[in-house]
Scaffold this active site. Structure first.
Site, PDB file in Angstrom:
ATOM      1  N   ASP A 173       9.564  -6.762  -4.807  1.00  0.00           N
ATOM      2  CA  ASP A 173       8.579  -7.307  -3.875  1.00  0.00           C
ATOM      3  C   ASP A 173       8.333  -8.758  -4.258  1.00  0.00           C
ATOM      4  O   ASP A 173       8.664  -9.176  -5.377  1.00  0.00           O
ATOM      5  CB  ASP A 173       7.272  -6.502  -3.922  1.00  0.00           C
ATOM      6  CG  ASP A 173       6.498  -6.601  -2.611  1.00  0.00           C
ATOM      7  OD1 ASP A 173       5.888  -5.608  -2.197  1.00  0.00           O
ATOM      8  OD2 ASP A 173       6.508  -7.691  -1.982  1.00  0.00           O
ATOM      9  N   HIS A 228       9.943   7.838  14.994  1.00  0.00           N
ATOM     10  CA  HIS A 228       8.809   7.036  14.526  1.00  0.00           C
ATOM     11  C   HIS A 228       7.565   7.911  14.324  1.00  0.00           C
ATOM     12  O   HIS A 228       6.497   7.688  14.899  1.00  0.00           O
ATOM     13  CB  HIS A 228       8.506   5.912  15.531  1.00  0.00           C
ATOM     14  CG  HIS A 228       7.837   4.722  14.892  1.00  0.00           C
ATOM     15  ND1 HIS A 228       8.080   3.434  15.270  1.00  0.00           N
ATOM     16  CD2 HIS A 228       6.914   4.638  13.882  1.00  0.00           C
ATOM     17  CE1 HIS A 228       7.337   2.598  14.553  1.00  0.00           C
ATOM     18  NE2 HIS A 228       6.627   3.319  13.700  1.00  0.00           N
ATOM     19  N   ILE A 229       7.729   8.933  13.466  1.00  0.00           N
ATOM     20  CA  ILE A 229       6.659   9.917  13.272  1.00  0.00           C
ATOM     21  C   ILE A 229       6.098   9.929  11.849  1.00  0.00           C
ATOM     22  O   ILE A 229       5.324  10.821  11.499  1.00  0.00           O
ATOM     23  CB  ILE A 229       7.127  11.344  13.644  1.00  0.00           C
ATOM     24  CG1 ILE A 229       8.325  11.764  12.776  1.00  0.00           C
ATOM     25  CG2 ILE A 229       7.457  11.449  15.124  1.00  0.00           C
ATOM     26  CD1 ILE A 229       8.665  13.244  12.872  1.00  0.00           C
ATOM     27  N   ASP A 254      13.413   6.474  10.581  1.00  0.00           N
ATOM     28  CA  ASP A 254      12.289   6.848  11.449  1.00  0.00           C
ATOM     29  C   ASP A 254      11.952   5.700  12.397  1.00  0.00           C
ATOM     30  O   ASP A 254      11.141   5.864  13.297  1.00  0.00           O
ATOM     31  CB  ASP A 254      11.067   7.201  10.589  1.00  0.00           C
ATOM     32  CG  ASP A 254       9.917   7.758  11.417  1.00  0.00           C
ATOM     33  OD1 ASP A 254      10.154   8.692  12.208  1.00  0.00           O
ATOM     34  OD2 ASP A 254       8.786   7.248  11.285  1.00  0.00           O
ATOM     35  N   ARG A 289      10.050  -0.566   9.350  1.00  0.00           N
ATOM     36  CA  ARG A 289      10.243  -1.235  10.634  1.00  0.00           C
ATOM     37  C   ARG A 289      11.725  -1.271  10.982  1.00  0.00           C
ATOM     38  O   ARG A 289      12.572  -1.495  10.118  1.00  0.00           O
ATOM     39  CB  ARG A 289       9.689  -2.682  10.596  1.00  0.00           C
ATOM     40  CG  ARG A 289       8.169  -2.746  10.711  1.00  0.00           C
ATOM     41  CD  ARG A 289       7.700  -2.331  12.103  1.00  0.00           C
ATOM     42  NE  ARG A 289       6.249  -2.169  12.175  1.00  0.00           N
ATOM     43  CZ  ARG A 289       5.611  -1.023  12.047  1.00  0.00           C
ATOM     44  NH1 ARG A 289       6.276   0.085  11.801  1.00  0.00           N
ATOM     45  NH2 ARG A 289       4.302  -0.957  12.167  1.00  0.00           N
ATOM     46  N   GLU A 313      13.054   0.731  20.379  1.00  0.00           N
ATOM     47  CA  GLU A 313      12.542   2.099  20.541  1.00  0.00           C
ATOM     48  C   GLU A 313      12.044   2.314  21.975  1.00  0.00           C
ATOM     49  O   GLU A 313      11.509   1.399  22.576  1.00  0.00           O
ATOM     50  CB  GLU A 313      11.406   2.351  19.543  1.00  0.00           C
ATOM     51  CG  GLU A 313      11.872   2.261  18.098  1.00  0.00           C
ATOM     52  CD  GLU A 313      10.749   2.512  17.085  1.00  0.00           C
ATOM     53  OE1 GLU A 313       9.621   2.849  17.509  1.00  0.00           O
ATOM     54  OE2 GLU A 313      11.000   2.363  15.881  1.00  0.00           O
ATOM     55  N   ARG A 319       0.824  -1.220   0.000  1.00  0.00           N
ATOM     56  CA  ARG A 319       0.000   0.000   0.000  1.00  0.00           C
ATOM     57  C   ARG A 319       0.855   1.266   0.000  1.00  0.00           C
ATOM     58  O   ARG A 319       0.622   2.190  -0.773  1.00  0.00           O
ATOM     59  CB  ARG A 319      -0.932  -0.013   1.216  1.00  0.00           C
ATOM     60  CG  ARG A 319      -2.020  -1.061   1.161  1.00  0.00           C
ATOM     61  CD  ARG A 319      -2.834  -1.043   2.443  1.00  0.00           C
ATOM     62  NE  ARG A 319      -3.933  -1.987   2.422  1.00  0.00           N
ATOM     63  CZ  ARG A 319      -3.828  -3.264   2.779  1.00  0.00           C
ATOM     64  NH1 ARG A 319      -2.666  -3.738   3.196  1.00  0.00           N
ATOM     65  NH2 ARG A 319      -4.880  -4.065   2.735  1.00  0.00           N
ATOM     66  N   ILE A 320       1.860   1.311   0.886  1.00  0.00           N
ATOM     67  CA  ILE A 320       2.683   2.518   0.997  1.00  0.00           C
ATOM     68  C   ILE A 320       3.607   2.653  -0.205  1.00  0.00           C
ATOM     69  O   ILE A 320       3.731   3.738  -0.788  1.00  0.00           O
ATOM     70  CB  ILE A 320       3.481   2.510   2.317  1.00  0.00           C
ATOM     71  CG1 ILE A 320       2.512   2.604   3.508  1.00  0.00           C
ATOM     72  CG2 ILE A 320       4.478   3.669   2.359  1.00  0.00           C
ATOM     73  CD1 ILE A 320       3.141   2.340   4.856  1.00  0.00           C
TER      74      ILE A 320
END
Length: 279
Positions: free
Chosen positions: A138, A245-246, A223, A199, A228, A117-118
């Site tokens: 992919d 992680h924003i 990110d 991730r 974390e 999706r991203i």
């Protein structure tokens, strides 16, 4: 809730809306009434899915909500590093007035690892910047996407060797853990930029640090991290842009994710079919 607070109170509840909270064996021993876990976001590596299935606990998540926001954030990181905005700011803070040359986005040879999706949304945005030199990788890529965006399917090794702007959009698993180590970095060119908004743990942080420190590659933007919150040594490097992680932290995205999570909980307890159940 902290982990300890959650463990002390979870026995009272039939359902939970969670973020990156660890839902593991210890948690499930306490959660005697739990029937559903509704995950805010797309990552599932914090959930013991096998154990949840064994305990007949339903799992749902919000796969659609973050796509546009994370893809847009990734574009921002691409421009930041290609134009050396981050480096310029650090120089400026040190009292230096330096004008650094950079590249336009459509001048980069772009590699996208993970076209879900991203990754697909990122392709749509890149098209508006007239980016034409794009390689993708992919397990399953829709041939319609390849044709629509005039992109080429490639192996990961080919992307690492040929692309100077590489971005990752993958789930974390045993197959993707340490996908990029010293070995893969050694395939890359000196002007390569790495971006990870998916991730932590996909890029080996120690190997990346050594490569950036020795300027084997141009720069990186992270990110997400293996552990974390992250306060490690990568954040000290001028050529590593670290954020907390924003990537999905736009107001509309967070609202949509939490709204979808709450709706899944409501559907479940009303006996309706879940829209985003994890099978």
């Amino acid at each position: 809730f902290s982990r300890n607070e959650l463990l002390k109170t979870i026995h009272k509840f039939d359902g939970i809306i969670c973020g990156t909270d660890k839902i593991d064996r210890i948690f499930l021993k306490k959660a005697k009434r739990l029937k559903i876990v509704s995950r805010v976001g797309v990552g599932l590596n914090n959930l013991d899915l096998q154990l949840l299935r064994k305990n007949l606990i339903k799992v749902t998540y919000t796969p659609n909500a973050p796509s546009k926001t994370v893809a847009e954030y990734t574009i921002g990181l691409m421009i930041n590093l290609l134009r050396n905005i981050h480096t310029s700011r650090k120089s400026f803070e040190k009292g230096k007035w330096v004008k650094i040359l950079g590249k336009n986005l459509n001048e980069a040879k772009i590699g996208i690892v993970g076209v879900g999706r991203i990754g697909s949304e990122l392709l749509r945005l890149l098209k508006t910047f007239n980016c034409k030199d794009i390689l993708v990788n992919d397990i399953n890529i829709d041939k319609k996407i390849l044709k629509k965006y005039s992109i080429r399917k490639a192996t990961k090794s080919s992307i690492f060797k040929n692309c100077n702007l590489i971005t990752f959009h993958l789930p974390f698993s045993m197959q993707t853990k340490n996908l990029v180590t010293k070995k893969e970095i050694n395939l890359m060119k000196r002007d390569t930029i790495l971006i990870n908004t998916s991730r932590g743990g996909i890029i080996n942080e120690d190997d990346l640090y050594n490569a950036l420190k020795k300027k084997k590659i141009h720069s990186a933007a992270l990110d997400v991290y293996a552990k974390e919150p992250y306060f490690g040594r990568l954040k000290k490097l001028d050529n590593c842009h670290c954020t907390s992680h924003i990537a999905s932290m736009s107001i509309s995205c967070r609202n949509q994710m939490e709204f979808e999570c709450a709706n899944e909980i409501i559907r479940f307890f009303k006996g309706k079919k879940l829209k985003f159940e994890v099978k």
